[in-house]
Motif scaffolding. Sequence first.
Motif, PDB file in Angstrom:
ATOM      1  N   ALA A 103      42.220  36.008  19.357  1.00  0.00           N
ATOM      2  CA  ALA A 103      41.249  34.921  19.488  1.00  0.00           C
ATOM      3  C   ALA A 103      39.836  35.460  19.294  1.00  0.00           C
ATOM      4  N   ASN A 104      38.954  34.601  18.764  1.00  0.00           N
ATOM      5  CA  ASN A 104      37.560  34.979  18.559  1.00  0.00           C
ATOM      6  C   ASN A 104      36.719  34.380  19.681  1.00  0.00           C
ATOM      7  N   LEU A 105      36.288  35.240  20.606  1.00  0.00           N
ATOM      8  CA  LEU A 105      35.471  34.818  21.743  1.00  0.00           C
ATOM      9  C   LEU A 105      34.081  35.426  21.663  1.00  0.00           C
ATOM     10  N   THR A 106      33.622  35.687  20.456  1.00  0.00           N
ATOM     11  CA  THR A 106      32.299  36.276  20.256  1.00  0.00           C
ATOM     12  C   THR A 106      31.224  35.396  20.888  1.00  0.00           C
ATOM     13  N   ARG A 107      30.407  35.994  21.717  1.00  0.00           N
ATOM     14  CA  ARG A 107      29.279  35.329  22.395  1.00  0.00           C
ATOM     15  C   ARG A 107      29.716  34.142  23.261  1.00  0.00           C
ATOM     16  N   ALA A 108      30.972  34.084  23.633  1.00  0.00           N
ATOM     17  CA  ALA A 108      31.431  33.008  24.513  1.00  0.00           C
ATOM     18  C   ALA A 108      30.899  33.225  25.929  1.00  0.00           C
ATOM     19  N   ASN A 109      30.647  32.120  26.633  1.00  0.00           N
ATOM     20  CA  ASN A 109      30.180  32.200  28.013  1.00  0.00           C
ATOM     21  C   ASN A 109      31.367  32.012  28.941  1.00  0.00           C
ATOM     22  N   ALA A 118      45.992  37.088  31.644  1.00  0.00           N
ATOM     23  CA  ALA A 118      45.909  36.533  30.291  1.00  0.00           C
ATOM     24  C   ALA A 118      46.175  37.636  29.270  1.00  0.00           C
ATOM     25  N   SER A 119      46.725  37.252  28.115  1.00  0.00           N
ATOM     26  CA  SER A 119      46.968  38.205  27.034  1.00  0.00           C
ATOM     27  C   SER A 119      45.813  38.134  26.050  1.00  0.00           C
ATOM     28  N   LEU A 120      45.000  39.191  26.020  1.00  0.00           N
ATOM     29  CA  LEU A 120      43.826  39.262  25.141  1.00  0.00           C
ATOM     30  C   LEU A 120      44.011  40.370  24.111  1.00  0.00           C
ATOM     31  N   VAL A 121      45.237  40.561  23.668  1.00  0.00           N
ATOM     32  CA  VAL A 121      45.539  41.605  22.691  1.00  0.00           C
ATOM     33  C   VAL A 121      44.783  41.317  21.393  1.00  0.00           C
ATOM     34  N   GLY A 122      43.937  42.257  20.986  1.00  0.00           N
ATOM     35  CA  GLY A 122      43.209  42.109  19.738  1.00  0.00           C
ATOM     36  C   GLY A 122      42.119  41.060  19.761  1.00  0.00           C
ATOM     37  N   ALA A 123      41.795  40.506  20.926  1.00  0.00           N
ATOM     38  CA  ALA A 123      40.756  39.468  21.012  1.00  0.00           C
ATOM     39  C   ALA A 123      39.371  40.074  20.786  1.00  0.00           C
ATOM     40  N   ASP A 124      38.492  39.289  20.181  1.00  0.00           N
ATOM     41  CA  ASP A 124      37.117  39.729  19.933  1.00  0.00           C
ATOM     42  C   ASP A 124      36.206  39.088  20.968  1.00  0.00           C
ATOM     43  N   LEU A 125      35.739  39.900  21.918  1.00  0.00           N
ATOM     44  CA  LEU A 125      34.853  39.438  22.986  1.00  0.00           C
ATOM     45  C   LEU A 125      33.461  40.044  22.837  1.00  0.00           C
ATOM     46  N   THR A 126      33.092  40.341  21.606  1.00  0.00           N
ATOM     47  CA  THR A 126      31.795  40.949  21.348  1.00  0.00           C
ATOM     48  C   THR A 126      30.670  40.056  21.865  1.00  0.00           C
ATOM     49  N   GLY A 127      29.827  40.629  22.715  1.00  0.00           N
ATOM     50  CA  GLY A 127      28.672  39.894  23.217  1.00  0.00           C
ATOM     51  C   GLY A 127      29.006  38.769  24.175  1.00  0.00           C
ATOM     52  N   ALA A 128      30.233  38.701  24.659  1.00  0.00           N
ATOM     53  CA  ALA A 128      30.628  37.622  25.570  1.00  0.00           C
ATOM     54  C   ALA A 128      30.041  37.845  26.959  1.00  0.00           C
ATOM     55  N   ASN A 129      29.807  36.741  27.670  1.00  0.00           N
ATOM     56  CA  ASN A 129      29.322  36.811  29.041  1.00  0.00           C
ATOM     57  C   ASN A 129      30.514  36.687  29.983  1.00  0.00           C
ATOM     58  N   LEU A 130      30.905  37.809  30.587  1.00  0.00           N
ATOM     59  CA  LEU A 130      32.048  37.854  31.490  1.00  0.00           C
ATOM     60  C   LEU A 130      31.599  38.127  32.925  1.00  0.00           C
ATOM     61  N   THR A 131      30.387  37.719  33.231  1.00  0.00           N
ATOM     62  CA  THR A 131      29.851  37.937  34.568  1.00  0.00           C
ATOM     63  C   THR A 131      30.729  37.261  35.615  1.00  0.00           C
ATOM     64  N   GLY A 132      31.212  38.042  36.567  1.00  0.00           N
ATOM     65  CA  GLY A 132      32.020  37.493  37.644  1.00  0.00           C
ATOM     66  C   GLY A 132      33.385  36.977  37.219  1.00  0.00           C
TER      67      GLY A 132
END
Length: 222
Positions: A103-109, A118-132
């Motif tokens: 999944a593409n989660l680039t810059r997701a909040n 959750a299965s995040l195999v190969g997911a793109d979380l570049t620049g995502a906000n994962l605070t808390g």
Amino acid sequence: MTFRTFRPLLAITTLLLAVTTAWAFNPADVARARGADRNLARADLSGANLQGVNLVEANLTGANLRGANLTRASLLTANLNGANLTGAILTRTNLEGAFLTDANLTRANLNGANLSIASLVGADLTGANLTGADLRGAILFTANLEGANLTGANLGGARCSQRTRWPAGFTPPSCQFVPPPPANANDCDVVLEGESFEQYTRRCAAQGGPADAGAVAPPPPR
């Protein structure tokens, strides 16, 4: 109106049209998402307001959710493999046990989101906000978290690999670096590194694994 005055207005109008076109969701798909329809594979929900919607166990494979607002939505065990969630708002969203392979989660909040097991195999979380965010037991094989904000995120029991990419200077304090099992392993409680959900399902079926291959990983101790 002079041409000199008209030119800035034309530029603004062109920009607004470009943004609208980029996030032009399909009204029929949005109506289905807000209703009882759980088969939303490849649906166009880009830029849609889906706050608080119930999409438990929904099939959103390959769906376009770019810029969508899914604040406090329930996506428990939903299939989002290959979905485009670029810039999506997923604040306090329940993604527990969701499938987000590739999944593409680039810059997701994802501030305060529940991504446990959750299965995040190969997911793109570049620049995502994962605070808390809650990432307990999440599978992060080959996931890209470069530039992500992991302040206060809970990574207890999360499973990573040598190819998991982290923000510069970030050392996961409790992430379990689990190597892939041997090729002949008959274990349907793990996902091989780089393995898609479909490949996992076929492998387990061929090895006489569980009929319901949805349980990719056992839940971590609470």
